[in-house]
Design a protein around this motif. Sequence first.
Motif, PDB file in Angstrom:
ATOM      1  N   TYR A 196      42.970  40.371  44.645  1.00 53.67           N
ATOM      2  CA  TYR A 196      43.305  40.475  46.070  1.00 53.67           C
ATOM      3  C   TYR A 196      42.094  40.227  46.962  1.00 53.67           C
ATOM      4  O   TYR A 196      42.164  39.442  47.911  1.00 53.67           O
ATOM      5  CB  TYR A 196      43.906  41.850  46.352  1.00 53.67           C
ATOM      6  CG  TYR A 196      44.456  42.011  47.746  1.00 53.67           C
ATOM      7  CD1 TYR A 196      45.640  41.387  48.123  1.00 53.67           C
ATOM      8  CD2 TYR A 196      43.791  42.797  48.697  1.00 53.67           C
ATOM      9  CE1 TYR A 196      46.163  41.543  49.400  1.00 53.67           C
ATOM     10  CE2 TYR A 196      44.307  42.949  49.979  1.00 53.67           C
ATOM     11  CZ  TYR A 196      45.494  42.324  50.323  1.00 53.67           C
ATOM     12  OH  TYR A 196      45.999  42.471  51.589  1.00 53.67           O
ATOM     13  N   GLU A 197      40.966  40.842  46.670  1.00 54.26           N
ATOM     14  CA  GLU A 197      39.798  40.672  47.537  1.00 54.26           C
ATOM     15  C   GLU A 197      39.304  39.229  47.524  1.00 54.26           C
ATOM     16  O   GLU A 197      38.919  38.683  48.560  1.00 54.26           O
ATOM     17  CB  GLU A 197      38.681  41.624  47.141  1.00 54.26           C
ATOM     18  CG  GLU A 197      37.504  41.554  48.106  1.00 54.26           C
ATOM     19  CD  GLU A 197      36.497  42.667  47.905  1.00 54.26           C
ATOM     20  OE1 GLU A 197      35.464  42.645  48.597  1.00 54.26           O
ATOM     21  OE2 GLU A 197      36.738  43.560  47.072  1.00 54.26           O
ATOM     22  N   GLU A 198      39.314  38.590  46.346  1.00 51.67           N
ATOM     23  CA  GLU A 198      38.898  37.187  46.276  1.00 51.67           C
ATOM     24  C   GLU A 198      39.851  36.301  47.062  1.00 51.67           C
ATOM     25  O   GLU A 198      39.432  35.352  47.749  1.00 51.67           O
ATOM     26  CB  GLU A 198      38.840  36.737  44.821  1.00 51.67           C
ATOM     27  CG  GLU A 198      37.771  37.431  43.991  1.00 51.67           C
ATOM     28  CD  GLU A 198      37.865  37.033  42.530  1.00 51.67           C
ATOM     29  OE1 GLU A 198      37.855  35.807  42.256  1.00 51.67           O
ATOM     30  OE2 GLU A 198      37.972  37.922  41.671  1.00 51.67           O
TER      31      GLU A 198
ATOM     32  N   ILE B  16      41.662  37.222  49.636  1.00 47.54           N
ATOM     33  CA  ILE B  16      41.436  37.492  51.051  1.00 47.54           C
ATOM     34  C   ILE B  16      40.168  36.797  51.536  1.00 47.54           C
ATOM     35  O   ILE B  16      40.098  36.323  52.677  1.00 47.54           O
ATOM     36  CB  ILE B  16      41.370  39.011  51.310  1.00 47.54           C
ATOM     37  CG1 ILE B  16      42.726  39.645  51.012  1.00 47.54           C
ATOM     38  CG2 ILE B  16      40.947  39.306  52.740  1.00 47.54           C
ATOM     39  CD1 ILE B  16      43.885  39.051  51.778  1.00 47.54           C
ATOM     40  N   ARG B  17      39.151  36.706  50.678  1.00 45.48           N
ATOM     41  CA  ARG B  17      37.940  35.987  51.075  1.00 45.48           C
ATOM     42  C   ARG B  17      38.247  34.511  51.328  1.00 45.48           C
ATOM     43  O   ARG B  17      37.765  33.923  52.308  1.00 45.48           O
ATOM     44  CB  ARG B  17      36.852  36.130  50.013  1.00 45.48           C
ATOM     45  CG  ARG B  17      35.526  35.500  50.434  1.00 45.48           C
ATOM     46  CD  ARG B  17      34.434  35.773  49.423  1.00 45.48           C
ATOM     47  NE  ARG B  17      34.037  37.170  49.392  1.00 45.48           N
ATOM     48  CZ  ARG B  17      33.185  37.717  50.253  1.00 45.48           C
ATOM     49  NH1 ARG B  17      32.656  36.989  51.238  1.00 45.48           N
ATOM     50  NH2 ARG B  17      32.869  38.993  50.149  1.00 45.48           N
TER      51      ARG B  17
ATOM     52  N   SER C 145      38.328  41.815  55.978  1.00 45.72           N
ATOM     53  CA  SER C 145      38.814  42.471  54.765  1.00 45.72           C
ATOM     54  C   SER C 145      39.394  43.849  55.082  1.00 45.72           C
ATOM     55  O   SER C 145      40.408  44.256  54.508  1.00 45.72           O
ATOM     56  CB  SER C 145      37.678  42.596  53.749  1.00 45.72           C
ATOM     57  OG  SER C 145      38.107  43.278  52.584  1.00 45.72           O
TER      58      SER C 145
ATOM     59  N   TYR D  53      42.944  43.507  56.251  1.00 47.77           N
ATOM     60  CA  TYR D  53      43.904  43.181  55.195  1.00 47.77           C
ATOM     61  C   TYR D  53      44.017  44.293  54.159  1.00 47.77           C
ATOM     62  O   TYR D  53      45.044  44.416  53.494  1.00 47.77           O
ATOM     63  CB  TYR D  53      43.545  41.841  54.549  1.00 47.77           C
ATOM     64  CG  TYR D  53      44.115  40.675  55.322  1.00 47.77           C
ATOM     65  CD1 TYR D  53      45.309  40.086  54.940  1.00 47.77           C
ATOM     66  CD2 TYR D  53      43.466  40.185  56.460  1.00 47.77           C
ATOM     67  CE1 TYR D  53      45.846  39.034  55.662  1.00 47.77           C
ATOM     68  CE2 TYR D  53      43.993  39.143  57.187  1.00 47.77           C
ATOM     69  CZ  TYR D  53      45.186  38.558  56.788  1.00 47.77           C
ATOM     70  OH  TYR D  53      45.726  37.526  57.519  1.00 47.77           O
ATOM     71  N   THR D  54      42.992  45.096  54.040  1.00 46.75           N
ATOM     72  CA  THR D  54      43.100  46.269  53.168  1.00 46.75           C
ATOM     73  C   THR D  54      44.077  47.275  53.777  1.00 46.75           C
ATOM     74  O   THR D  54      44.885  47.888  53.070  1.00 46.75           O
ATOM     75  CB  THR D  54      41.724  46.917  52.971  1.00 46.75           C
ATOM     76  OG1 THR D  54      40.859  45.976  52.300  1.00 46.75           O
ATOM     77  CG2 THR D  54      41.834  48.176  52.125  1.00 46.75           C
TER      78      THR D  54
ATOM     79  N   ARG E  79      47.638  46.228  53.104  1.00 52.41           N
ATOM     80  CA  ARG E  79      48.004  45.908  51.718  1.00 52.41           C
ATOM     81  C   ARG E  79      49.321  46.548  51.285  1.00 52.41           C
ATOM     82  O   ARG E  79      50.084  45.921  50.533  1.00 52.41           O
ATOM     83  CB  ARG E  79      46.863  46.315  50.779  1.00 52.41           C
ATOM     84  CG  ARG E  79      47.134  45.914  49.333  1.00 52.41           C
ATOM     85  CD  ARG E  79      45.915  46.013  48.459  1.00 52.41           C
ATOM     86  NE  ARG E  79      46.189  45.610  47.097  1.00 52.41           N
ATOM     87  CZ  ARG E  79      45.264  45.393  46.176  1.00 52.41           C
ATOM     88  NH1 ARG E  79      43.983  45.537  46.484  1.00 52.41           N
ATOM     89  NH2 ARG E  79      45.606  45.024  44.959  1.00 52.41           N
TER      90      ARG E  79
END
Length: 333
Positions: A192-194, A196-197, A222, A225-226, A229
């Motif tokens: 997810y974090e990748e 979102i990046r 980030s 978007y966190t 989630r």
Amino acid sequence: MSENELRRERGVLAAEPPPGWAAVREAAGSPAEDRPPEGTRTLMAFCGAEAVARLGMGVRSGFAGAPGVTGFVGWYEAADGEAGAELLRQAAADLFGSGAERVVGPLNGSTWARYRLALSREVGIGDGAPFLSEPVNPPKYAEHFEAAGYRPHLEYESRIVRDPRPDPGLIPAAARLADRGVGIGGIDMQRYEEEIRSIHDLSLLAFARNPYYTPIGFAEFSAMYTAIRPLVDPALIRLARDAEGRLLGYVFAYSDPLARGRRIVLKTLASHPAARGLGLGALLTDAVHRVAAERGQPVIHALMHLANLSENISRRSESAHFRSYRLYAAERP
């Protein structure tokens, strides 16, 4: 309210809002809001001991399409229209005095935060009720801005597709993109974090020319978007990548919790500048419509600038008007 009944107080927001700040919002009947950052200049109006209007304001350079210094007014609430208009006039005068070439509002510091006024809410029932992320304000706020000398500046709207269905007219565009090695798939929640990046990097390019856009760093992006989630449905977030895996476009949609999941909100549609004109935006929108059709849910195309390509894509989908919004501006005298 006469001038001698009205008392104005200037301030700078500290760790806690000044007394009466939240009370104005509650008296005006507005919903919860995003809070101004510490250091925001504030202006409040009181009638006796009662706070009846308030706003935050500031100046900044670097807004897209707005050369020089721009003033902004945001976090606006008023339980009394005359007091609100007086504050808006005073804010413009203060900001022009700080070197602003123009003053726009309502804009809570950035287009990444709340901005624009929702206009008349005659359709505020059924599926016309406000959706998550939509600006919500008393309809008379537009009159406050106009009484203070602000003029309509930019127009936006949301549209609704009540009976979404796949668009067979997009088959040729899908074939052309496939020949180029472009594929559309879902978001990988394990990365997810990748993901979102990559979305952040593309957003900086895709939105760079949007009116009053300013870039934000990945940490702030980030965090946004966190926070959302829990709303993420992988079927409603579609990513378009080229043969090398580079992100060319994305669509972000979600089931609206304010409608108990009975409608879908297409919040963001973005494509790489180099990929525009290939039908990618229409195909990403169509991917959301296909899911909506399977679920029997309408789709709201949210908060589109009337001159934006997404507006054309929406109208192709036989959408109907849902709500209008406006950004106001005052020009230096």
